[in-house]
Design a protein around this motif. Structure first.
Motif, mmCIF file in Angstrom:
data_model
loop_
_atom_site.group_PDB
_atom_site.id
_atom_site.type_symbol
_atom_site.label_atom_id
_atom_site.label_comp_id
_atom_site.label_asym_id
_atom_site.label_seq_id
_atom_site.Cartn_x
_atom_site.Cartn_y
_atom_site.Cartn_z
ATOM 1 N N GLU A 182 0.980 -1.289 -0.033
ATOM 2 C CA GLU A 182 -0.271 0.001 -0.025
ATOM 3 C C GLU A 182 0.927 1.237 -0.169
ATOM 4 O OE1 GLU A 182 -2.521 -0.221 3.278
ATOM 5 O OE2 GLU A 182 -3.898 -2.001 2.498
ATOM 6 N N ASP A 183 2.106 1.295 0.523
ATOM 7 C CA ASP A 183 2.836 2.242 0.712
ATOM 8 C C ASP A 183 3.885 2.593 -0.380
ATOM 9 O OD1 ASP A 183 1.846 3.006 3.217
ATOM 10 O OD2 ASP A 183 3.121 1.357 4.256
ATOM 11 N N PHE A 184 4.279 1.435 -0.996
ATOM 12 C CA PHE A 184 5.046 1.671 -1.972
ATOM 13 C C PHE A 184 5.316 0.568 -3.004
ATOM 14 C CE2 PHE A 184 9.596 0.895 -3.681
ATOM 15 C CZ PHE A 184 9.927 2.225 -4.417
ATOM 16 N N SER A 185 5.369 0.832 -4.302
ATOM 17 C CA SER A 185 5.229 -0.143 -5.344
ATOM 18 C C SER A 185 6.778 -0.438 -5.952
ATOM 19 C CB SER A 185 4.425 -0.111 -6.387
ATOM 20 O OG SER A 185 4.350 -0.841 -7.224
ATOM 21 N N TYR A 186 7.382 -1.323 -5.385
ATOM 22 C CA TYR A 186 8.833 -1.526 -5.872
ATOM 23 C C TYR A 186 8.640 -2.334 -7.219
ATOM 24 C CZ TYR A 186 13.783 -2.503 -5.358
ATOM 25 O OH TYR A 186 15.156 -2.693 -5.644
ATOM 26 N N ARG A 187 7.446 -2.818 -7.658
ATOM 27 C CA ARG A 187 7.271 -3.546 -9.118
ATOM 28 C C ARG A 187 7.210 -2.270 -10.056
ATOM 29 N NH1 ARG A 187 2.184 -6.963 -9.447
ATOM 30 N NH2 ARG A 187 3.384 -8.008 -7.762
ATOM 31 N N ASP A 188 6.351 -1.072 -9.693
ATOM 32 C CA ASP A 188 6.258 0.087 -10.557
ATOM 33 C C ASP A 188 7.731 0.753 -10.697
ATOM 34 O OD1 ASP A 188 3.645 -0.432 -11.094
ATOM 35 O OD2 ASP A 188 2.833 0.873 -9.723
ATOM 36 N N TYR A 189 8.347 0.749 -9.461
ATOM 37 C CA TYR A 189 9.724 1.717 -9.527
ATOM 38 C C TYR A 189 10.604 0.784 -10.486
ATOM 39 C CZ TYR A 189 14.315 3.053 -7.806
ATOM 40 O OH TYR A 189 15.446 3.832 -7.650
ATOM 41 N N LEU A 190 10.705 -0.578 -10.383
ATOM 42 C CA LEU A 190 11.420 -1.022 -11.241
ATOM 43 C C LEU A 190 10.969 -1.249 -13.052
ATOM 44 C CD1 LEU A 190 12.816 -4.351 -9.179
ATOM 45 C CD2 LEU A 190 13.884 -2.102 -9.739
ATOM 46 N N ALA A 191 9.937 -1.292 -12.837
ATOM 47 C CA ALA A 191 9.437 -1.074 -14.155
ATOM 48 C C ALA A 191 9.623 0.146 -14.995
ATOM 49 C CB ALA A 191 7.802 -1.376 -14.213
ATOM 50 N N ARG A 192 9.784 1.290 -14.444
ATOM 51 C CA ARG A 192 10.104 2.561 -14.950
ATOM 52 C C ARG A 192 11.888 2.102 -15.412
ATOM 53 N NH1 ARG A 192 7.080 4.659 -11.024
ATOM 54 N NH2 ARG A 192 8.730 4.969 -9.506
ATOM 55 N N GLU A 193 12.351 1.494 -14.844
ATOM 56 C CA GLU A 193 13.728 1.124 -15.487
ATOM 57 C C GLU A 193 13.882 -0.040 -16.508
ATOM 58 O OE1 GLU A 193 16.275 3.100 -14.368
ATOM 59 O OE2 GLU A 193 14.859 4.161 -13.200
ATOM 60 N N GLY A 194 12.598 -0.555 -16.727
ATOM 61 C CA GLY A 194 12.637 -1.542 -17.649
ATOM 62 C C GLY A 194 13.014 -3.031 -17.099
ATOM 63 N N TYR A 425 1.635 14.066 -1.506
ATOM 64 C CA TYR A 425 0.891 12.963 -2.064
ATOM 65 C C TYR A 425 1.877 11.943 -2.029
ATOM 66 C CZ TYR A 425 -0.778 9.740 -5.464
ATOM 67 O OH TYR A 425 -1.183 8.676 -6.022
ATOM 68 N N GLN A 426 3.348 12.219 -2.432
ATOM 69 C CA GLN A 426 4.283 11.153 -2.565
ATOM 70 C C GLN A 426 4.804 10.607 -1.030
ATOM 71 O OE1 GLN A 426 4.774 9.263 -5.145
ATOM 72 N NE2 GLN A 426 4.161 10.436 -6.795
ATOM 73 N N PHE A 427 5.063 11.764 -0.194
ATOM 74 C CA PHE A 427 5.814 11.604 0.831
ATOM 75 C C PHE A 427 4.922 11.822 2.146
ATOM 76 C CE2 PHE A 427 8.894 13.301 -2.173
ATOM 77 C CZ PHE A 427 9.563 12.147 -2.522
ATOM 78 N N GLN A 428 3.658 12.230 2.033
ATOM 79 C CA GLN A 428 2.688 12.428 3.042
ATOM 80 C C GLN A 428 3.480 13.377 4.080
ATOM 81 O OE1 GLN A 428 3.296 8.945 2.528
ATOM 82 N NE2 GLN A 428 1.988 9.193 0.817
ATOM 83 N N LEU A 496 1.211 14.399 7.211
ATOM 84 C CA LEU A 496 -0.317 14.491 6.795
ATOM 85 C C LEU A 496 -0.865 13.188 6.677
ATOM 86 C CD1 LEU A 496 0.386 16.916 3.466
ATOM 87 C CD2 LEU A 496 -0.335 17.636 5.841
ATOM 88 N N GLY A 497 -0.229 12.222 6.834
ATOM 89 C CA GLY A 497 -0.856 10.866 6.449
ATOM 90 C C GLY A 497 -1.109 10.479 4.984
ATOM 91 N N GLU A 498 -2.288 9.758 4.876
ATOM 92 C CA GLU A 498 -2.635 9.692 3.364
ATOM 93 C C GLU A 498 -3.030 10.803 2.652
ATOM 94 O OE1 GLU A 498 -5.381 6.660 0.629
ATOM 95 O OE2 GLU A 498 -5.085 6.353 2.832
ATOM 96 N N PHE A 499 -2.590 11.218 1.769
ATOM 97 C CA PHE A 499 -3.016 12.313 0.928
ATOM 98 C C PHE A 499 -3.543 12.267 -0.467
ATOM 99 C CE2 PHE A 499 -2.330 16.532 -1.552
ATOM 100 C CZ PHE A 499 -2.683 17.473 -0.760
ATOM 101 N N SER A 500 -4.869 12.435 -0.758
ATOM 102 C CA SER A 500 -5.619 12.096 -1.992
ATOM 103 C C SER A 500 -4.876 12.943 -3.135
ATOM 104 C CB SER A 500 -6.879 12.228 -1.792
ATOM 105 O OG SER A 500 -7.545 12.191 -3.117
ATOM 106 N N VAL A 501 -4.534 12.096 -4.270
ATOM 107 C CA VAL A 501 -4.384 12.874 -5.550
ATOM 108 C C VAL A 501 -5.473 13.770 -5.983
ATOM 109 C CG1 VAL A 501 -5.427 11.038 -7.035
ATOM 110 C CG2 VAL A 501 -3.374 12.083 -7.804
#
Length: 852
Positions: A182-194, A425-428, A496-501
């Motif tokens: 819920e807090d961080f997607s390592y999958r998306d982070y690495l996908a940006r690097e291919g 949004y990214q770091f609350q 802030l805790g969770e901050f909506s996009v």
């Protein structure tokens, strides 16, 4: 009351006629987002786009015939935007990987190990306890032989092994899909690097031969040499800061310092960004223009920017800044005005076209919106400040003053206006202190980068001259870190805790339309900001001067006439730094974390003498010394005292090999040896064995016992401490493991202070409850709660300082650490032997004298 209709029409005309590229680029970016939201194939997106375009053309034709088409509507711009929108959606879908047997990710999440063959495509990412390698896979072997594949793998291999770009490796381990939560997607982070495959525990075998590009091989070799040079000529944490600023390697900074930069809103300093590229571009333009002339100098400047971008890793924020800098230089050479919004949007389009996932890169988002803030608000804020200052002084003086105010205060405000929603949004969190911290810290950053970079490159050619340049550059980087730590206060950050996009989007939807109704905002700032800005400028210059003087003074401080025994906070292991009354430095073990140890040594050793007089290996367990193979390259020991089995761990073998190659004298420890530290201070080896040794530090009436290499039978041989006698400080063995800390030793040695080196949340549950019960009633400090613990003594009184105060886990009738505490050492507290000890074989062991 607002802008006139003519101004509104002029604005509309500018947006539609002067900035068509802006709308084309924004539509393409919106299309990428659309493609992520709706998973249609690329051909289908193009078909839908074509149908919508035909409908738009038909509607335009009918409306024109009916004379109801608004005269202000630019139909061509609408058609181009429609085309761009669906092209963006199609491009996103084309970027998605096709998972079949020919892609390495096809073999993820199998319940068996496989072999992957490939080569390293980037400079290795060395961490404290592991190394990350980005591998371009060429083959996989599931048990039936090699099968050719494509794709990239991120492999995590053990620490302390050296790797290089282009090396061919064969990996063994389980391929996994990168995780997400819920807090961080390592999958998306690495996908940006291919990268779509992840091997968390890989066994790597280096195969013969090399692959890769010759140019990149040379670039990464230069980067490795430059990184080593930075750590050779600068102490930590300044070395790790400069590694991040100059080379984009920010992994050497300890977590607490990285958090301090985030909390103070100054994290952009340690990440290569537009600020760094602007300095580099200015240097290259000035230098090459004088050598080659304006036109050819611009070409070389652009080439230099491209080279530097590759050197530091070509992350999204760096590429954005480099592209904008390159386009600005090009526009100046061809005589075209560089429209900031057009350039920014076009650069974003180029980057998104190359890699659509760049839009979800946090660094790119912060860099993009910070630049947007500078384009929209920097000039209006500067003009506002200029008008305010002219009320109090002449125009000439105001023109001179507005430069530094604009560069180091107003530009910060302009950039943060548009980045606050991204941070929230990214770091609350939102850093309020950043508005104060940045004006104090930014003014020295050009000096940090220019002088630090100059020292680094000079040291690659002539090391002594580079070291001299580093001494000149060091105060500015030291000031940066100390200022960040000074402003890192809890009250300065709102969590802030969770901050909506949607809140972030609502912010931009509100602020950006208000941008062109600037008159009221100008009046508000003019009425309130003049005195505050003048005060901030004066205070920043004053603090800069004072801190520079203080840091130089600290560098010259080589000793205070006391013995210091500092238990460093390195986790569930031990690192003890001894500083003798005469200024000699002795390090005992090092723990598992290179960054933590390097940071703490850098803060304590003199800038002008970063060598260790002695390095004592008192235990050869991996977790006790795994930080040392890289540390000894930065803080070279003149002499080594070694106890324990050399083959006990991988790190001990590396150290033994390094000492032999460098010709560093190594003395094997024997029971009864004394290491003479001068001024009456010495270290005595009380016991040795395969696991290491038990050491006693003595200085006049003071003594401290360090049982770092306790093995079965060691305490029995020492009669549970009776051989040593009463002591002042006792370090618990093995992070408080009950079996190696029997209650008899506490009773027999009766220490005034007991110290425990342990990590917070130790994975083995240390310290044991039995150990804590055994030490009840004694003064007790532990590194997980108190941080580093410094014991200083003149031989008659003991003084204790800690990094942070904490409620002690046991009653402490003899010592309460709320501030520096002094204790008198009883006359009979220690039993210092009068003669040289004799080992078990009866041969007298001479005192060890350090090699000059």
């Amino acid at each position: 009351m607002g802008d006139s209709p003519s101004v509104t029409r002029q604005l509309q005309n500018d947006l539609t006629t002067k900035l068509p590229l802006l709308w084309f680029s924004l539509a393409f970016l919106a299309g990428i987002v659309l493609g992520k939201l709706f998973s249609l194939s690329a051909p289908l997106w193009l078909s839908v786009g074509g149908a919508v375009l035909l409908l738009a053309l038909a509607a335009n034709y009918l409306l024109k015939r009916s004379n109801i088409l608004p005269s202000t509507l630019n139909a061509s711009l609408v058609f181009v935007a429609i085309i761009s929108l669906f092209l963006g959606a199609a491009r996103y879908q084309l970027a998605q990987p096709r998972s079949d047997a020919n892609h390495v990710a096809f073999y993820n999440d199998r319940d068996y190990e496989i072999f992957v063959t490939g080569y390293i495509t980037e400079m290795p990412d060395y961490r404290d306890t592991y190394t990350n390698l980005r591998i371009k896979a060429t083959a996989v072997d599931t048990g039936d032989g090699d099968y050719p594949v494509t794709g990239y793998v991120l492999a995590r291999v053990p620490e302390n092994q050296e790797y290089h770009y282009g090396q061919i490796l064969r990996l063994r381990g389980n391929l996994k899909t990168p995780p997400e939560n819920e807090d961080f997607s390592y999958r998306d982070y690495l996908a940006r690097e291919g990268v779509y495959a992840y091997m968390t525990k890989a066994e790597a075998t280096i195969l013969p031969g090399e692959r890769g590009n010759f140019f990149f091989k040379a670039v990464y070799a230069l980067k490795e040499r430059s990184l080593a040079a930075v750590y050779k000529i600068f102490p930590d944490p300044e070395a790790s800061l400069l590694a991040g600023i100059l080379l984009g390697v920010d992994t050497g900074l300890p977590a607490d310092i990285q958090d301090a930069f985030k909390n103070t809103g100054t994290a952009h300093i340690i990440a290569i960004s537009g600020f760094n590229i602007a300095i580099i571009a200015g240097i290259f333009i000035t230098l090459f223009s004088k050598i080659f002339g304006q036109r050819l100098g611009a070409v070389f400047a652009i080439a230099g920017i491209v080279f530097y971008t590759i050197l530091v890793g070509a992350e999204a924020a760096v590429v954005r800044a480099a592209l904008m800098g390159t386009l600005s230089i090009f526009a100046k050479q061809v005589g075209r005005r560089n429209l900031g919004l057009n350039t920014l949007a076009f650069v974003a389009l180029i980057m998104a076209f190359i890699n659509p996932l760049t839009l979800w890169d946090v660094g790119f988002q912060l860099s993009f919106f910070a630049t947007l803030g500078l384009i929209l608000y920097a000039e209006p804020l500067s003009n506002l400040a200029l008008r305010v200052i002219t009320h109090f002084t002449s125009v000439d003086v105001a023109q001179k003053v507005i430069g530094p105010i604009s560069d180091f205060f107003l530009l910060t405000i302009a950039a943060q206006i548009t980045t606050i929603p991204i941070m929230a949004y990214q770091f609350q969190r939102i850093s309020l202190i950043s508005f104060i911290a940045n004006p104090f810290i930014l003014p020295v950053q050009p000096a940090v980068m220019i002088l630090g970079g100059l020292a680094m490159f000079i040291s690659l050619i002539i090391h002594p001259l580079g070291q001299l340049a580093a001494w000149i550059a060091w105060p500015f980087s030291a000031y940066t870190i100390r200022a960040v730590e000074f402003f890192n206060v809890k009250q300065g950050t709102i969590y802030l805790g969770e901050f909506s996009v949607w809140l972030a989007l609502a912010f931009y939807a509100t602020v950006l339309p208000m941008t062109y109704n600037w008159s009221r905002i100008k009046e508000w700032f003019a009425a309130r900001s003049a005195r505050i800005q003048a005060l901030a400028l004066t205070a920043s210059l004053t603090v800069l001067f004072i801190c520079t003087i203080v840091t130089w003074r600290e560098a010259f401080n080589t000793g205070d006439g006391k013995m210091h025994v500092t238990f460093l906070d390195v986790g569930s292991a031990n690192a003890v730094l001894i500083r003798t009354p005469g200024g000699k430095n002795v390090l005992i073990n090092g723990g598992p974390s290179t960054s933590a140890l390097s940071d703490q040594l850098g803060r304590r050793l003199s800038l002008f003498n970063r060598k260790l007089d002695w390095l004592i290996i008192a235990s050869t367990r991996e977790d006790e010394i795994s930080s040392l193979p890289r540390i000894v390259e930065r803080y070279t020991p003149r002499n080594v005292l070694w106890s324990g089995n050399v083959q006990a761990s991988f790190s001990s073998e590396l150290l033994d090999e390094y000492f032999a190659e460098e010709g560093i004298p190594v003395t094997r420890a024997e029971k009864g040896q004394k290491l003479d530290l001068g001024d009456g201070a010495f270290i005595e080896v009380q016991a040795t064995g395969p696991r290491g040794s038990v050491l006693v530090i003595r200085y006049k009436d003071f003594s401290a016992v360090l049982p770092l290499g306790i093995a079965d039978g060691t305490w029995e041989a020492l009669e549970y401490g009776n051989v040593i006698g009463k002591t002042d400080v006792l370090l618990l063995a093995d992070s408080g493991f009950a079996l190696t800390n029997p209650p008899d030793i506490i009773q027999n040695m009766n220490p005034q202070l007991i110290v425990l080196s342990v990590a917070a949340g130790d994975p083995d549950g240390m310290p044991d409850e039995d150990t804590l019960k055994n030490i009840e009633g004694h003064s007790f400090l532990r590194t997980d709660r108190n941080g580093w613990i410094d014991v200083s003594t003149d031989g008659t009184e003991m003084q204790v300082d800690v990094q942070r105060e904490a409620a002690p886990p046991t009653p402490t009738p003899n010592l309460t650490v709320t501030a520096t505490e002094s204790l008198a050492i009883p006359e009979n507290a220690t039993s210092t032997p009068e003669t040289t000890a004799t080992p078990e074989n009866g041969t007298p062991t001479p005192e060890i004298t350090p090699t000059p």
